[in-house]
Design a protein around this motif. Structure first.
Motif, PDB file in Angstrom:
ATOM      1  N   ASP A 139      41.807  35.454  32.776  1.00 11.59           N
ATOM      2  CA  ASP A 139      42.344  36.509  31.927  1.00 11.59           C
ATOM      3  C   ASP A 139      43.861  36.569  32.115  1.00 11.59           C
ATOM      4  OD1 ASP A 139      42.507  38.885  30.392  1.00 11.59           O
ATOM      5  OD2 ASP A 139      42.252  40.115  32.207  1.00 11.59           O
ATOM      6  N   ASP A 151      46.136  39.736  31.054  1.00 14.40           N
ATOM      7  CA  ASP A 151      46.652  41.067  31.392  1.00 14.40           C
ATOM      8  C   ASP A 151      46.031  41.609  32.675  1.00 14.40           C
ATOM      9  OD1 ASP A 151      48.540  41.579  29.246  1.00 14.40           O
ATOM     10  OD2 ASP A 151      46.800  41.575  27.924  1.00 14.40           O
ATOM     11  N   ASN A 152      46.873  41.956  33.599  1.00 16.30           N
ATOM     12  CA  ASN A 152      46.490  42.513  34.906  1.00 16.30           C
ATOM     13  C   ASN A 152      45.773  41.505  35.802  1.00 16.30           C
ATOM     14  OD1 ASN A 152      47.552  45.192  34.297  1.00 16.30           O
ATOM     15  ND2 ASN A 152      45.895  45.241  32.795  1.00 16.30           N
ATOM     16  N   GLU A 206      39.016  37.981  36.288  1.00 16.57           N
ATOM     17  CA  GLU A 206      39.064  39.068  35.304  1.00 16.57           C
ATOM     18  C   GLU A 206      39.401  40.371  36.023  1.00 16.57           C
ATOM     19  OE1 GLU A 206      38.502  39.121  31.714  1.00 16.57           O
ATOM     20  OE2 GLU A 206      39.029  41.163  32.229  1.00 16.57           O
ATOM     21  N   ASP A 207      39.845  41.380  35.264  1.00 18.25           N
ATOM     22  CA  ASP A 207      40.054  42.702  35.866  1.00 18.25           C
ATOM     23  C   ASP A 207      39.244  43.791  35.171  1.00 18.25           C
ATOM     24  OD1 ASP A 207      42.053  42.416  33.607  1.00 18.25           O
ATOM     25  OD2 ASP A 207      42.279  44.550  34.101  1.00 18.25           O
ATOM     26  N   ARG A 208      38.646  43.496  34.031  1.00 15.78           N
ATOM     27  CA  ARG A 208      37.874  44.521  33.316  1.00 15.78           C
ATOM     28  C   ARG A 208      36.409  44.420  33.730  1.00 15.78           C
ATOM     29  NH1 ARG A 208      39.964  46.157  27.980  1.00 15.78           N
ATOM     30  NH2 ARG A 208      38.009  47.282  27.917  1.00 15.78           N
TER      31      ARG A 208
HETATM   32 MG   LIG Z   1      42.889  41.919  31.848  1.00 16.82          MG
END
Ligand SMILES: [Mg+2]
Length: 184
Positions: free
Chosen positions: A13, A15-16, A137-139
């Protein structure tokens, strides 16, 4: 001559995970609409859950996608880790960003010398038919959907994914060093 065995595909991923996006998005929301969100209160990665209207969020992301995404800071350790992973894995960057962010995203990846082989703008990360070996991933939601397809998912610990994990293929990790211990 035999061609070398194909490298396993690592889904990553943006973002973040690579880019420190949340801090910048909250700053934009504060400057544009006077809504002050703290990172710790983001127990969901949904700004509209915290008083930002859909219309405001649309404007924030329009600016983010065309402009702000070009100048984001890197998540600590991300660049060094990606440079170590790239020789071993085919890197598939898979982001939920709107395709209008394509030019800015490609600019940022190049400016930061982040290696990658594929770049996808698609929110259905689990349904692209890409045979990921693993995914970063972060979500929470994305991680579980991807894990459901049989893929090992490393979920970078953030306030918005702190709730309990619900699939054995998802593992919380604190930082990129910990990810490298699993993937190198
Ligand atoms: Mg993300």
């Amino acid at each position: 001559m035999n061609s070398p065995a194909p490298k396993p595909i690592l889904g990553v991923d943006i973002d973040n995970v690579l880019a420190d996006s949340d801090v910048q998005l909250r700053e934009m929301i504060r400057e544009m609409y006077g809504i002050d969100l703290k990172a710790e209160q983001m127990t969901r990665y949904e700004y509209e859950a915290y008083g930002v209207t859909w219309e405001q969020l649309g404007e924030v992301f329009r600016v983010f996608n065309t402009d702000t995404c070009r100048t984001l800071e890197l998540v600590p350790g991300a660049k060094a880790a990606m440079q170590l992973l790239a020789p071993r894995y085919e890197i598939a960057l898979v982001t939920s960003r709107d395709p209008e962010a394509k030019a800015g995203t490609e600019y940022w990846l190049k400016a930061n010398a982040l290696p990658y082989d594929q770049l996808h703008f698609n929110d259905e990360k689990h349904a692209l038919g890409i045979p990921y070996r693993a995914f970063i991933e972060d979500r929470h939601e994305h991680a579980h959907r991807i894990a459901g397809t049989g893929v090992a998912v490393y979920l970078l610990r953030r306030p918005w994914n702190a709730r309990p994990l619900a699939h054995p293929n998802v593992r919380h990790v604190d930082n990129w060093d910990e990810i490298l211990k699993h993937l190198l």
